[in-house]
Design an enzyme around this catalytic site. Structure first.
Site, mmCIF file in Angstrom:
data_model
loop_
_atom_site.group_PDB
_atom_site.id
_atom_site.type_symbol
_atom_site.label_atom_id
_atom_site.label_comp_id
_atom_site.label_asym_id
_atom_site.label_seq_id
_atom_site.Cartn_x
_atom_site.Cartn_y
_atom_site.Cartn_z
ATOM 1 N N SER A 128 -27.030 16.719 22.148
ATOM 2 C CA SER A 128 -25.665 16.280 22.412
ATOM 3 C C SER A 128 -25.603 15.451 23.680
ATOM 4 O O SER A 128 -26.352 15.670 24.622
ATOM 5 C CB SER A 128 -24.721 17.469 22.563
ATOM 6 O OG SER A 128 -23.423 16.991 22.890
ATOM 7 N N LYS A 182 -25.780 23.483 17.383
ATOM 8 C CA LYS A 182 -25.236 22.142 17.611
ATOM 9 C C LYS A 182 -23.975 21.934 16.763
ATOM 10 O O LYS A 182 -22.991 21.334 17.207
ATOM 11 C CB LYS A 182 -26.275 21.063 17.287
ATOM 12 C CG LYS A 182 -25.727 19.621 17.350
ATOM 13 C CD LYS A 182 -25.309 19.258 18.745
ATOM 14 C CE LYS A 182 -24.431 18.075 18.982
ATOM 15 N NZ LYS A 182 -24.282 16.968 18.139
ATOM 16 N N HIS A 185 -21.207 23.639 18.458
ATOM 17 C CA HIS A 185 -20.839 22.789 19.606
ATOM 18 C C HIS A 185 -19.840 21.728 19.152
ATOM 19 O O HIS A 185 -18.810 21.498 19.792
ATOM 20 C CB HIS A 185 -22.089 22.117 20.189
ATOM 21 C CG HIS A 185 -21.800 20.975 21.126
ATOM 22 N ND1 HIS A 185 -21.413 19.724 20.682
ATOM 23 C CD2 HIS A 185 -21.797 20.897 22.486
ATOM 24 C CE1 HIS A 185 -21.193 18.938 21.728
ATOM 25 N NE2 HIS A 185 -21.415 19.621 22.826
ATOM 26 N N ASN A 186 -20.135 21.096 18.042
ATOM 27 C CA ASN A 186 -19.244 20.037 17.572
ATOM 28 C C ASN A 186 -17.904 20.583 17.093
ATOM 29 O O ASN A 186 -16.871 19.958 17.299
ATOM 30 C CB ASN A 186 -19.922 19.224 16.470
ATOM 31 C CG ASN A 186 -20.937 18.245 17.042
ATOM 32 O OD1 ASN A 186 -21.446 18.444 18.140
ATOM 33 N ND2 ASN A 186 -21.231 17.194 16.315
HETATM 34 C C1 6PG Z 1 -22.527 14.897 20.640
HETATM 35 C C2 6PG Z 1 -21.501 14.442 19.652
HETATM 36 C C3 6PG Z 1 -22.132 13.592 18.577
HETATM 37 C C4 6PG Z 1 -21.166 12.800 17.723
HETATM 38 C C5 6PG Z 1 -19.980 13.575 17.276
HETATM 39 C C6 6PG Z 1 -18.900 12.733 16.674
HETATM 40 O O1 6PG Z 1 -22.614 16.100 20.779
HETATM 41 O O2 6PG Z 1 -23.169 14.071 21.260
HETATM 42 O O3 6PG Z 1 -20.935 15.553 19.067
HETATM 43 O O4 6PG Z 1 -22.948 14.413 17.809
HETATM 44 O O5 6PG Z 1 -20.758 11.674 18.405
HETATM 45 O O6 6PG Z 1 -20.458 14.479 16.360
HETATM 46 O O7 6PG Z 1 -18.446 13.432 15.600
HETATM 47 P P1 6PG Z 1 -17.255 12.984 14.690
HETATM 48 O O8 6PG Z 1 -17.541 11.561 14.263
HETATM 49 O O9 6PG Z 1 -17.297 13.942 13.565
HETATM 50 O O10 6PG Z 1 -16.042 13.068 15.534
#
Ligand code: 6PG
Length: 476
Positions: A128, A182, A185-186
């Protein structure tokens, strides 16, 4: 010369990760399906470290010291399988393939099992921090075998973000554990963003503040307990003016939130594991709702309440209340996320250290925040709390926030401003602390129409009432 690590897939994330390895003194083999990308990387960034460009898969594999450490940075799904299928036959037992994409943890489990059969280590690794994080120090969540972590861990730790000298990288657990964490996390990232968006909406529509003023409020909040990357960049985005119109940027952006799917996976997984992640779910649904143009147009003329702006004094107080509501709702979203991690860990036998997850999210990742120190402390003690809400520190924060939180939800409701994240979080809080829930009536109804039986509070066993008969009760 032999490379310590190889990166294949040199789109921006892969390229930046390769540069990060090189900048930390590792020799990095680089490979891409179309070789021009490989050449461009070396031409543009070759001076940053030691790159070994490889044009064919065979050359790439040959460039790696053994056991080989090969990182694939391609699109999740079929492209990942294709790259695995291409490289696996060229590898030898003990070699490692790390997938640094946003794969679904079930795919990672499947791939890990298949490669284990062939004596290869497969490491599904959450990364991330976006493009900048990949280059300057991301938060890294590797799954896979402990043995593979002994070989890969030191390299990953060297390129990860650091907080107080500690790397934001730790072995999460076997097979899919890294990608699972992860994913959560999202999910939390979605909830955080939804709560921030609701706060902005309330400050704008209820308190009547303009975006640049709200930017100042977020800037101030960022010096307190809400201190975090997302709060910081919220101030940046709100203060930004559109070059074409000269007006606030936030007013010119179409109000339809997109998603690539990790938030949705979080909720789907939570449903499968029976974990109530209502705050995260509302965030996913809010994005989904925003994209339904036709639905929104059809409902556009439905009546709402008269909406008077607050008196300025009240607006100032309301702003403080919104900060409390935001903080309390954030605690709930994280409590739900950690509950899901716990449930996943139990279901799949991962033995995830919940304090360590908090520790490695303190830097590098999108949800990095001061707040995570407290979550780490909550899980770092002798006895982990059953829920974060019951941790003494968070319980006290919730106690102090609850009146403000209720006031904000009530005001939003009264004035017709949707605040699904705040309301769902508050409902979760109230439901958990309730002595009795109306689930008893739900059980009664199920027993009435379907003889689904119920348990009693005063005796063990299952029972059924003869609803159509004399309404006598009998053990089921
Ligand atoms: C990260 C972000 C990355 C991604 C997002 C965007 O942790 O660096 O989460 O993985 O930019 O997942 O997700 P969406 O397009 O679903 O908003």
């Amino acid at each position: 010369r032999q490379a310590q690590i190889g990166v294949t897939g040199l789109a921006v994330m892969g390229r930046n990760l390769a540069r990060n390895f090189a900048r930390h003194g590792h020799t990095v083999a680089v490979h891409n399906r179309t070789a021009t990308r490989t050449r461009e990387l070396v031409a543009e960034f070759g001076h940053e470290g030691d790159f070994v460009p490889a044009e064919s898969a065979r050359d790439f594999v040959a460039a790696l010291e053994r056991p080989r450490r090969l990182v694939i940075m391609v699109k999740a799904g079929a492209p990942t399988d294709a790259v695995i299928d291409e490289f696996a036959p060229l590898l030898e037992p003990g070699d490692m393939i790390m997938d640094g994409g946003n794969a679904h943890f079930e795919d990672t489990r499947r791939r890990e099992a298949a490669l284990r059969e062939r004596g290869l280590h497969f490491v599904g690794c959450g990364i991330s921090g976006g493009e900048e994080g990949a280059l300057l120090g991301p938060s890294i969540m590797p799954g896979g075998s402990a043995e593979s972590y002994r070989a890969l861990g030191p390299l990953l730790e060297s390129i990860s973000a650091k907080v107080d000298g500690e790397p934001c990288c730790a072995h999460i657990g076997p097979d899919g554990a890294g990608h699972f964490v992860k994913m959560v996390h999202n999910g939390i990232e979605y909830a955080d963003m939804q709560l921030i968006a609701e706060s902005y909406d309330l400050l704008r529509r209820v308190a009547g503040y303009a975006p640049d003023r709200i930017a100042d409020i977020f800037r101030k909040w960022n010096t307190g307990r809400l201190d975090s990357y997302l709060i910081e960049i919220t101030a940046e985005v709100l203060a930004h003016n559109d070059a074409a119109t000269g007006g606030p940027f936030v007013d010119i952006v179409a109000d339809r939130a997109e998603q690539k799917g990790t938030g949705r996976w979080t909720v789907q997984t939570a449903l499968d594991l029976g974990v109530p992640v209502s705050g995260i779910a509302e965030a996913v649904f809010a994005r989904s709702l925003s994209g339904h143009n036709e639905l929104r147009a059809a409902a556009r003329e439905l009546p709402g309440p008269e909406r008077p702006e607050l008196h300025p004094d009240d607006a100032a107080r309301f702003t403080e209340n919104v900060e409390q509501a935001l903080y309390a709702s954030k605690i709930v979203a994280y409590a739900q996320g950690w509950h899901l991690i716990q449930a996943g860990s139990k279901e799949y036998g991962w033995d995830i250290d919940r304090a360590s997850v908090a520790a490695i999210w303190r830097g590098g990742c999108i949800i990095r925040a001061r707040f995570l120190d407290e979550i780490r402390a909550a899980y770092g003690g002798e006895r982990a709390p059953v829920t974060l809400l019951a941790d003494p520190g968070f319980a006290e924060a919730l106690r102090a926030a609850q009146n403000a939180w209720r006031h904000v939800v009530a005001t939003a409701t009264e004035l017709g401003v949707p605040a699904p994240g705040f309301s769902a979080a508050l409902a979760y809080y109230d439901a958990l602390r309730a002595g009795r829930l109306p689930a008893s009536l739900v059980q009664g109804l199920r027993d009435y129409f379907g003889a689904h039986t119920y348990e009693r509070t005063d005796r063990d066993g299952s029972f059924h009432t003869l609803w159509g008969d004399d309404r006598g009760e009998r053990p089921a």
